[in-house]
Enzyme design. Structure first.
Site, PDB file in Angstrom:
ATOM      1  N   THR A 101       0.821  -1.209   0.000  1.00 31.47           N
ATOM      2  CA  THR A 101       0.000   0.000   0.000  1.00 31.47           C
ATOM      3  C   THR A 101       0.854   1.258   0.000  1.00 31.47           C
ATOM      4  O   THR A 101       2.002   1.243   0.431  1.00 31.47           O
ATOM      5  CB  THR A 101      -0.959   0.035   1.212  1.00 31.47           C
ATOM      6  OG1 THR A 101      -1.779   1.197   1.128  1.00 31.47           O
ATOM      7  CG2 THR A 101      -0.202   0.078   2.522  1.00 31.47           C
ATOM      8  N   ARG A 102       0.253   2.328  -0.517  1.00 29.86           N
ATOM      9  CA  ARG A 102       0.884   3.653  -0.476  1.00 29.86           C
ATOM     10  C   ARG A 102      -0.125   4.671   0.013  1.00 29.86           C
ATOM     11  O   ARG A 102      -0.003   5.846  -0.249  1.00 29.86           O
ATOM     12  CB  ARG A 102       1.344   4.055  -1.889  1.00 29.86           C
ATOM     13  CG  ARG A 102       2.519   3.279  -2.394  1.00 29.86           C
ATOM     14  CD  ARG A 102       2.852   3.661  -3.819  1.00 29.86           C
ATOM     15  NE  ARG A 102       1.880   3.158  -4.762  1.00 29.86           N
ATOM     16  CZ  ARG A 102       1.348   3.872  -5.756  1.00 29.86           C
ATOM     17  NH1 ARG A 102       1.682   5.129  -5.918  1.00 29.86           N
ATOM     18  NH2 ARG A 102       0.486   3.322  -6.568  1.00 29.86           N
ATOM     19  N   HIS A 160      -8.916   2.916   3.577  1.00 26.88           N
ATOM     20  CA  HIS A 160     -10.362   3.070   3.654  1.00 26.88           C
ATOM     21  C   HIS A 160     -10.986   1.677   3.753  1.00 26.88           C
ATOM     22  O   HIS A 160     -10.280   0.673   3.783  1.00 26.88           O
ATOM     23  CB  HIS A 160     -10.904   3.902   2.491  1.00 26.88           C
ATOM     24  CG  HIS A 160     -10.582   3.388   1.117  1.00 26.88           C
ATOM     25  ND1 HIS A 160     -10.803   2.084   0.735  1.00 26.88           N
ATOM     26  CD2 HIS A 160     -10.046   4.003   0.034  1.00 26.88           C
ATOM     27  CE1 HIS A 160     -10.443   1.926  -0.522  1.00 26.88           C
ATOM     28  NE2 HIS A 160      -9.957   3.067  -0.968  1.00 26.88           N
ATOM     29  N   HIS A 176      -9.960  -1.114   1.293  1.00 23.38           N
ATOM     30  CA  HIS A 176      -8.688  -1.789   1.607  1.00 23.38           C
ATOM     31  C   HIS A 176      -8.888  -2.832   2.701  1.00 23.38           C
ATOM     32  O   HIS A 176      -8.413  -3.957   2.612  1.00 23.38           O
ATOM     33  CB  HIS A 176      -7.647  -0.778   2.084  1.00 23.38           C
ATOM     34  CG  HIS A 176      -7.306   0.287   1.088  1.00 23.38           C
ATOM     35  ND1 HIS A 176      -7.398   1.626   1.368  1.00 23.38           N
ATOM     36  CD2 HIS A 176      -6.897   0.206  -0.199  1.00 23.38           C
ATOM     37  CE1 HIS A 176      -7.049   2.322   0.304  1.00 23.38           C
ATOM     38  NE2 HIS A 176      -6.746   1.490  -0.663  1.00 23.38           N
ATOM     39  N   GLY A 200      -4.513  -6.052  -6.730  1.00 20.29           N
ATOM     40  CA  GLY A 200      -5.803  -5.400  -6.940  1.00 20.29           C
ATOM     41  C   GLY A 200      -5.969  -4.884  -8.361  1.00 20.29           C
ATOM     42  O   GLY A 200      -5.299  -5.329  -9.283  1.00 20.29           O
ATOM     43  N   ARG A 201      -6.863  -3.938  -8.468  1.00 22.93           N
ATOM     44  CA  ARG A 201      -7.142  -3.318  -9.752  1.00 22.93           C
ATOM     45  C   ARG A 201      -6.024  -2.335 -10.078  1.00 22.93           C
ATOM     46  O   ARG A 201      -5.580  -1.588  -9.217  1.00 22.93           O
ATOM     47  CB  ARG A 201      -8.472  -2.573  -9.622  1.00 22.93           C
ATOM     48  CG  ARG A 201      -9.023  -2.062 -10.904  1.00 22.93           C
ATOM     49  CD  ARG A 201     -10.341  -1.347 -10.644  1.00 22.93           C
ATOM     50  NE  ARG A 201     -10.914  -0.933 -11.902  1.00 22.93           N
ATOM     51  CZ  ARG A 201     -10.535   0.153 -12.555  1.00 22.93           C
ATOM     52  NH1 ARG A 201      -9.597   0.939 -12.061  1.00 22.93           N
ATOM     53  NH2 ARG A 201     -11.097   0.453 -13.713  1.00 22.93           N
TER      54      ARG A 201
END
Ligand SMILES: [Zn+2]
Lengths: 73, 381
Positions: free
Chosen positions: B192-193, B197, B200, B285-286
Site C-alpha cells: 500500500t501507499r 479506507h 482496503h 488489486g485493480r
C-alpha cells in the site's frame, strides 16, 4: 559464451505428439513453450524442498530481542 | 513453513563493523558514484535480502534477460531492472575496483565493479513500461534522469539512508522469525501507499479469511504532491490494526522502495519482495502499480500466468464498494444491485473531505482512522 538463448533436449516423439495435440487447445504457442512452463513449475518445486532458514540459534535470540523491543512479540 | 526466499537463498550483505569503520575513515581513497534515493533504497533492499537472490546491481547479462524474458540470467523470475547509472564523464574507476555509492552524505554501499556498460533507452522503456511516452513517470526517469552508462556488481551495505521510521522497519530475516513465532504457515502480503479506507480493509480481511496472517507492508518512498504523508499513513494503519484486526493476525511494517509504476511487471516485483519477507500469498488489486491509463485494469493480474515458478500465490481482487441495498462492503461478484445503490471508494473524495475537514461516513473510513487523518495539521505531501 553461447550466443543462442535456446538449446535442444530430446523427448520421445510420442510424447511430443501428445503435447502437440494438447497445446492446440490451450494458450501455449508451441510444444517448447509448454515444456518450458511445466519444467519451470516442477524444478521450482524441487528447489524449494532443499531450503533451510539462514539464521543460527544466536541470530534467533538477537532477532527476537529486537522484535520484543518493538512490540511485535 | 513460510515462503522460501526467491531463488532459494536469503541474501544478507552488510559490511562488518570493522570494515565499516575502515571504509568511513578512508572514504577519500575510494572512487564514488552519487546515487539518488531510488538506488539508496535498492541498495538497502539488496543488502537485507528484500531483493533476494540479487546480491548487487545488475550486470549487462542479467539486464538483457530481465528486459527480454522477465528473468535473470539464471532463469529465476525477475521483472524490474535494478541498476545504477552514470553519466560517463570523468569515469574514475574500472572493472575490478571497489566503489562507494553515496546518497547525500551517506556512503550507503560499497560495490565490486563487475561491469560498466551502455544500454538502449528506447528498448529499456519499451520493455519495462510498455511505452516511450515521457508522460509516464518511469519513462521520464529513463530518458531525463538516468545516465547513459550502467555500472553493475555485487554490493555490501555500509550505512542505509537515514530512516525516520526505523521502529516500523523489519528486515526479511526478522519477519521470517516473527511469522514463525506467531505460528503462521500462510501469510498474505498487502502492498500500500495510501491511508486505509474500508475497501482496503475488506480486501485484506477477505484474503485473511483463508490464511493465518496478513503482512501489511506500506511502501515508503518519494510521494506525489497531494499524497498522504508517510507518517500519517503509518499512524492511520496503526489505529486500524489496533481497533479492527484480531490480535496476532496482522503485522504492520514498512519497506523503503521507489515505485516504478511499471504496472504488470512491477506487480511481479512487489510479489517477489513480499515472498522474501516470508509471504506465501500476495494481494493484487485493480490497476496494481499502474499510472494514468498506461495499463489495463487487470493486466497486473494476467501477467502472473507467465510465472509457474514464482513461488508465491497471487490473490486477485476486483474493486470493493459500499452498497446501500446490501448494507455493506461488497463487490461485483456478490452484489446484484445497480450503480445508483453503490458508493465507490474514491481517493480524491477522501482527500477533499480531509482537506475541508468534513465528516467522512463510517462505511468509507473507520472513525478511528478518520480521527487520525483529521487531526493532522498537514496530512498531505
Ligand atoms: Zn448490493
Amino acid at each position: 559464451m553461447s550466443t543462442s538463448k535456446y538449446t535442444t533436449v530430446s523427448i520421445p516423439r510420442s510424447l511430443y505428439n501428445r503435447i502437440k495435440r494438447l497445446v492446440e487447445e490451450t494458450g501455449f504457442k508451441s510444444v517448447s513453450d509448454y515444456v518450458t512452463y511445466v519444467l519451470r513449475e516442477v524444478v521450482a518445486m524441487h528447489e524449494a524442498e532443499k531450503y533451510e532458514e539462514p539464521f543460527s540459534e544466536q541470530d534467533l535470540e538477537e532477532i527476537k530481542k529486537r522484535l520484543k523491543a518493538l512490540g511485535y512479540i | 513453513m513460510v515462503s522460501k526466499p526467491h531463488g532459494g537463498r536469503l541474501i544478507y550483505r552488510v559490511v562488518s563493523d570493522n570494515r565499516r569503520e575502515n571504509i568511513l575513515s578512508s572514504m577519500e581513497e575510494y572512487p564514488w558514484v552519487k546515487v539518488g534515493v531510488r538506488e539508496a533504497y535498492d541498495a538497502e533492499n539488496i543488502g537485507f535480502g528484500v531483493y533476494s537472490p540479487l546480491d548487487g546491481f545488475m550486470v549487462s547479462d542479467d539486464l538483457d534477460h530481465v528486459l527480454s524474458d522477465m528473468r535473470l540470467s539464471n532463469d529465476i523470475p525477475w521483472t524490474i531492472p535494478i541498476v545504477v547509472s552514470l553519466d560517463g564523464r570523468d569515469l574514475s574507476f574500472g572493472v575490478g575496483d571497489e566503489v562507494l555509492l553515496i546518497y547525500g552524505e551517506t556512503p550507503v554501499a560499497v560495490m565490486q565493479v563487475e561491469d560498466i556498460y551502455k544500454y538502449d533507452k528506447d528498448y529499456y522503456a519499451e520493455r519495462v513500461f510498455g511505452t516511450r511516452d515521457l508522460a509516464h513517470p518511469g519513462v521520464y526517469n529513463v530518458y531525463r534522469e538516468m545516465g547513459d552508462l550502467l555500472v553493475g556488481g555485487r554490493i555490501e551495505l555500509v550505512n542505509p539512508a537515514p530512516n525516520p521510521y526505523e521502529k516500523y522497519y523489519l528486515r526479511p530475516i526478522e519477519t521470517r522469525v516473527l511469522f514463525r513465532e506467531r505460528g503462521w504457515k500462510t501469510v498474505v502480503g498487502f502492498q500500500t501507499r495510501n491511508a486505509p479506507h474500508m475497501g482496503h480493509e475488506y480486501v485484506q480481511k477477505t484474503a485473511l479469511s483463508f490464511v493465518d496472517g496478513i503482512f501489511i507492508n506500506p511502501v515508503i518512498g518519494r510521494k506525489k504532491k497531494g499524497d498522504f504523508r508517510d507518517e500519517v499513513i503509518l499512524k492511520a494503519y496503526t489505529e486500524l490494526v489496533r481497533h479492527y484486526y484480531p490480535r496476532d493476525s496482522a503485522v504492520l511494517s514498512i519497506v523503503r522502495y521507489e515505485m516504478r509504476y511499471a504496472g504488470p511487471r512491477e506487480a511481479i516485483h512487489h510479489a517477489i519482495m513480499r515472498k522474501n519477507f516470508g509471504c506465501t500469498h500476495f494481494i493484487v488489486g485493480r490497476d496494481h502499480a499502474g499510472v494514468g491509463n498506461f495499463y489495463g485494469p487487470y493486466d497486473a493480474q494476467e501477467i502472473f500466468k507467465e510465472f509457474p515458478d514464482l513461488g508465491i500465490t497471487p490473490i486477485f481482487f476486483r474493486e470493493f464498494f459500499y452498497c446501500r441495498r446490501c448494507g455493506g462492503i461488497v463487490h461485483e461478484k456478490i452484489c446484484p444491485h445497480d450503480e445508483g445503490d453503490r458508493v465507490r471508494f474514491s481517493g480524491t473524495y477522501v482527500r477533499n473531505a480531509i482537506r475541508n475537514r468534513e465528516a467522512i461516513p463510517p462505511y468509507i473510513i473507520r472513525p478511528e482512522v478518520a480521527r487520525v487523518l483529521l487531526s493532522e495539521p498537514e496530512p498531505f505531501v
